[in-house]
Design an enzyme around this catalytic site. Structure first.
Site, mmCIF file in Angstrom:
data_model
loop_
_atom_site.group_PDB
_atom_site.id
_atom_site.type_symbol
_atom_site.label_atom_id
_atom_site.label_comp_id
_atom_site.label_asym_id
_atom_site.label_seq_id
_atom_site.Cartn_x
_atom_site.Cartn_y
_atom_site.Cartn_z
ATOM 1 N N LYS A 59 0.862 -1.209 0.000
ATOM 2 C CA LYS A 59 0.000 0.000 0.000
ATOM 3 C C LYS A 59 0.882 1.237 0.000
ATOM 4 O O LYS A 59 1.933 1.277 0.677
ATOM 5 C CB LYS A 59 -0.876 -0.041 1.249
ATOM 6 N N SER A 106 -9.532 1.363 3.405
ATOM 7 C CA SER A 106 -8.795 2.201 2.484
ATOM 8 C C SER A 106 -7.721 1.439 1.684
ATOM 9 O O SER A 106 -7.114 2.012 0.786
ATOM 10 C CB SER A 106 -8.119 3.347 3.225
ATOM 11 N N SER A 155 -9.390 -0.918 7.625
ATOM 12 C CA SER A 155 -8.908 -0.658 6.271
ATOM 13 C C SER A 155 -8.226 -1.800 5.552
ATOM 14 O O SER A 155 -7.967 -1.685 4.364
ATOM 15 C CB SER A 155 -7.949 0.537 6.289
#
Lengths: 514, 431
Positions: free
Chosen positions: A76, A167, A191
């Protein structure tokens, strides 16, 4: 080949049935083919091939560094990667090249894993859809799956594609679309588990303090953890073993007393007591999710496990508690983004104040800005006791709820992960980020508030042909035990591998025996 | 008019009753090889931004790691100042935006600092002739560990500010909080005086501010809670432009640093905690050097020197050791030695702006000289001359210099008679 587990493909690499460079090349091809998903912000092609070549050398000599040597993975884009752009999907960090790598990234690289790219996310990890990124939203790979397209009345996927969740949507999309075997996400309020659930993956949120946060650009320091996304529970355990452990550079990591390095050979589900928290019957939960919850409860019961209803009475206050503490920390953590040392700097330089204000206005999206303003308000001297301290007290009560339940003999809790399967993007954006986050985080954020480990496991496809998943919550620092139960659950469920219309027969049938 | 007179005279009498109340905030840099929370080196006078760790530049993703030596220094300081050492202390973030503070907050200890409730007994010269040694006690409210900010240099010509994040000022900084009130009544509104750049300005800044506040109240005004800067050229304090109104620092616990525990001794370290990884108070107590007050008393007691001299001995780095070495190596009485140290030695050092370590005359050499003086071989005025020669030519031994300068005292009666006779013979007119 790309849909194999880490265990299977690693065995193939070690036996010489597959070369690391070939594997890497296939993943990079896949990334190119799935560009429409917008899962990646940066693809590190040259670096990946170089790492794959080095892995290949080791593998041909019979000297792999470990079970992850040669395995392609993605990260990420809120984890620092040395000399690789790290943007947090924000204008504020466009063009920012960190001079160091996050500890968890470095550990994977040290094991010979191959970094294929940095994945897309909601800006600064704020959101539950991966729809608020300056690089555009992430599309759930299942939008293009045979199961979804067959159910859908639309011909054109561009009009009815579904969100990947957030997210860490990019990481989930990368693993679900088979261009990575594992991915790092971050989990502050869900997330990693949320997109894991919507994309049909195994997504683990470890106990707070088990994995190092050094190099993870923080959202909420007291709740953030690095998250692990894989396609099987066994794979997640393999990665967890590599990543867990005290880091000198992170004073909040703990040397847990005894941390097993793998799942046990023998496991009897009859030894387990599963708790089902009654407060998790949230309005807004879909009928299908409720049905899956019931189905898996029955599975445990039939197999001889003890199942009982439990109560976590302060659950209803958790989302507000989370929101207050989150905003306070965000306001504090974002204070460093002023354009002076790194990142975006506004051209307005009439005064330092003007420079700061314009830089921050230009650099942050409205979601980030509104959380900063709220956080500053809560932290004002006259408000501190009423908001921050109060939230910390509620936090203690929520943590105590869990502790009491586990002390009463419960080993794990079983809950839904998300309210339903993935929503259409066009529906999801009808409400703002704050509203959606409050709705979608309902089952996941209490776990962050209490610092516990939790894992989401896909159970079945919905009537829309999209994944439905359930969450298991475990005791502090009992992550391997949690995965042991999850592993058993996964084996009972037989969740299907994703299929796309354009999969060639060769790709689908390429099952290299172990 | 009568009313006005009455008004102002009652104010005047109030003013004369007004007393200043002062609180000092002292920032002292800890002597350590690396910084409080980062592993970059602490180095004095390095080129700007040459010793900046990722944390110092507030790079996102960096986390503070507490420096053990700094904790020990804080505990030692607390012990030396008679403080209670808090077994548990906490770290907080203090938020404000300023270019020399890249994170937008400073890590400090606001809620629960490492040491509290101490005291310092200090002495000063008072009395009419300022030669009386008087002593006072000042309260130490607390000692806290805190991150230093960077250094900023304002370039007004180019309208820009330059920032150096090395953070090694290497000095003591003092901010003074000043208010006035009538004793017995509640404390007045205080102002904070910053930018006091040396110890000698502290008193001037405070005196000015007390007088300023008295005058304001005398004229019917009120004191505003504000930050003022001391201007050494004019000797006045002026309001600081960008610190108007009350600052709300939005304190918040530092989430990346767990509570700091220090332990009494090895026995009180809990099971499972590695004793080599913790700070123990009894070990640090044993490491405490002889404190100034104790040393001064010992000097007076052991060597029978004057209290004033004990101050000087303690205040100059290494002077006590120098003095004691001379005493050990000479037959001369300490009270004689102290005179030489105070006048001849310090006089020369001050005149030439030298530090004690740079003295050409070693304690042993001075002891030699004093021995020669004690033996009656030279007069005391001659000894002073020899001392100056020793200063210039430290490689030469005392005896050698005495010979070269022909300063030896002659005590042989015959020789003396011969010399006198010679003088009389060569100067018949005078005789």
């Amino acid at each position: 080949m790309l849909s194999l587990s880490i265990g299977e493909v690693s065995a193939a690499l070690r036996k010489g049935r597959l070369s690391a460079t070939e594997l890497c090349r296939r993943c990079l091809n896949r990334i190119r083919k799935t560009r429409h998903l917008n899962a990646y912000i940066t693809v590190t092609e040259d670096l990946a091939m170089k790492q794959a070549q080095e892995a290949e050398l080791r593998l041909t000599r019979g000297k792999p560094l470990g079970p992850l040597d040669g395995i392609p993975f993605s990260v990420k884009d809120n984890f620092c990667t040395e000399n690789i752009e790290t943007t947090c999907a924000s204008h504020m960090l466009r063009g920012y090249f960190p001079p160091f790598s996050a500890t968890v990234v470095q550990k994977l690289l040290d094991q010979g894993a191959v970094l294929v790219g940095k994945t897309n996310l909601d800006e600064f990890a704020m959101g539950s859809g991966s729809t608020d990124s300056v690089f555009g939203p992430v599309r759930n790979p299942w939008s293009y799956s045979v199961s979804y397209r067959e159910q859908s009345r639309e011909q054109d996927p561009d009009s009815d594609w579904v969100i990947a969740g957030g997210s860490s949507g990019g990481s989930a999309a990368a693993v679900a679309s088979l261009s990575s075997f594992m991915a790092l996400g971050s989990d502050t309020g869900g997330s990693t588990r949320n997109p894991g659930s919507l994309c049909g993956l195994v997504a683990l949120k470890p106990t707070y303090g088990l994995l190092s946060r050094h190099g993870l650009i923080p959202l909420v320091n007291s709740m953030d953890v690095p998250g692990i996304m894989t396609r099987t529970v066994h794979d997640a355990a393999t990665v967890l073993d590599v990543l867990q452990g005290r880091d000198e550079k992170d004073s909040t990591t703990v040397e847990s007393a005894y941390s097993p390095s793998s799942l046990p050979e023998e496991f009897d589900v009859r030894d387990i007591c599963v708790g089902v928290p009654k407060e998790y019957h949230a309005p807004g939960m879909s009928a299908e999710t409720l049905a899956q919850w019931g189905r898996v409860v029955a599975l445990f019961e039939r197999a001889g496990a003890r199942v009982k209803e439990v109560s976590l009475p302060h659950t209803q206050h958790s989302i507000v508690c989370y929101h207050v503490l989150c905003c306070c920390e965000v306001a504090s953590n974002m204070a460093r983004f002023d354009g002076l040392q790194y990142g975006h700097r506004s051209k307005v330089d009439s005064s330092t104040e003007a420079l700061y204000a314009t830089t921050r206005h230009e650099g942050f999206n409205s979601v980030v800005r509104s959380r900063i303003l709220a956080g500053n308000y809560f932290l004002l001297k006259q408000n501190y006791d009423r908001y921050f301290v109060k939230a910390q007290q509620i936090r203690r009560l929520i943590t105590e709820d869990f502790r009491r339940v586990f002390q009463s003999g419960v080993d794990v809790l079983l809950t839904p992960t998300t309210l339903s399967d993935a929503a259409r993007y066009s529906d999801f954006i009808q409400e703002d980020n704050r509203t959606r986050s409050a709705q979608e985080d309902i089952f996941t954020q209490p776990v962050n508030v209490a610092g516990l480990p939790a894992v989401t496991v896909p159970t079945a496809l919905s009537s829309r042909g999209l994944p439905i998943s359930l969450q298991l919550i475990g005791q502090s620092f009992q992550d391997m035990k949690l995965l042991t139960v999850a592993n058993w659950m996964e084996q009972q469920l037989d969740f299907p591998i994703i299929r796309f219309h354009d999969d060639t027969d060769q790709e689908r049938e390429c099952k290299l025996g172990s | 008019t009568r009313f006005m007179t009455g008004f102002s005279s009652s104010l005047a009498s109030v003013s004369s009753q007004l007393r200043g109340v002062v609180g000092l905030e002292i920032h002292a840099q800890i002597h350590a090889t690396s910084k409080l929370f980062a592993c970059s080196r602490v180095a004095f006078c390095s080129p700007p931004n040459s010793s900046v760790a990722f944390l110092d530049a507030s790079l996102p993703g960096t986390l503070p790691v507490l420096n053990r030596r700094c904790v020990e220094a804080a505990v030692i300081t607390g012990l030396a100042l008679n403080c209670t050492i808090n077994r548990k202390s906490l770290f907080d973030r203090k938020h404000y935006f300023y270019a020399d503070m890249p994170a937008g907050y400073q890590i400090t200890q606001q809620r629960l600092p490492i040491a509290v409730n101490g005291s310092l007994i200090y002495s000063y010269f008072g009395g009419r002739k300022r030669n009386q040694v008087l002593s006072r006690c000042v309260r130490i409210k607390q000692i806290q560990l805190e991150q230093d900010s960077g250094k900023s240099l304002h370039d007004d010509q180019r309208s820009q500010t330059l920032i150096d994040l090395n953070r090694a000022e290497g000095q003591l900084r003092v901010d003074a909080n000043v208010s006035v009130h009538c004793p017995g009544e509640p404390l007045g509104v205080r102002t904070e005086v910053k930018n006091i750049n040396s110890a000698r300005y502290v008193a001037r800044a405070i005196d000015y501010e007390i007088q300023r506040q008295k005058k304001v109240l005398e004229n019917g005004g009120i004191i505003v809670n504000e930050t003022r800067a001391f201007d050494s050229k004019s000797g006045t304090t002026i309001p600081m432009r960008d610190k108007e109104g009350l600052q709300d620092y939005r304190f918040m616990p530092e989430p990346n640093l767990p509570p700091l525990f220090v332990y009494e001794d090895e026995a009180s370290v809990p099971a499972g905690v590695n004793p080599t990884q913790v700070v123990m108070i009894d070990r640090l107590k044993a490491e405490l050097p002889e404190l100034p007050g104790v040393r001064r008393a010992r000097m007076v007691d052991q060597y029978k020197i004057l209290p004033e001299h004990s101050f000087t001995l303690v205040n100059e780095d290494g002077l006590t050791e120098y003095f004691e070495r001379v005493v050990r190596n000479t037959k001369a009485e300490p009270r004689k030695v102290i005179g030489w140290v105070m006048k001849e030695l310090l006089g020369n050092l001050n005149q030439q702006s030298l530090k004690l370590a740079q003295s050409p005359v070693s304690p042993e050499a001075l002891a030699d000289l004093l021995n020669v003086l004690e033996s009656g071989h030279i007069s005391s005025s001659a000894a002073k001359v020899v001392f100056q020669e020793m200063w210039k030519a430290p490689e030469k031994a005392v005896e050698q210099l005495v010979k070269e300068l022909d300063l030896g005292l002659v005590s042989d009666r015959e020789k003396l008679l011969k010399i006198c006779q010679k003088v009389v013979d060569t100067h018949p007119e005078q005789v």
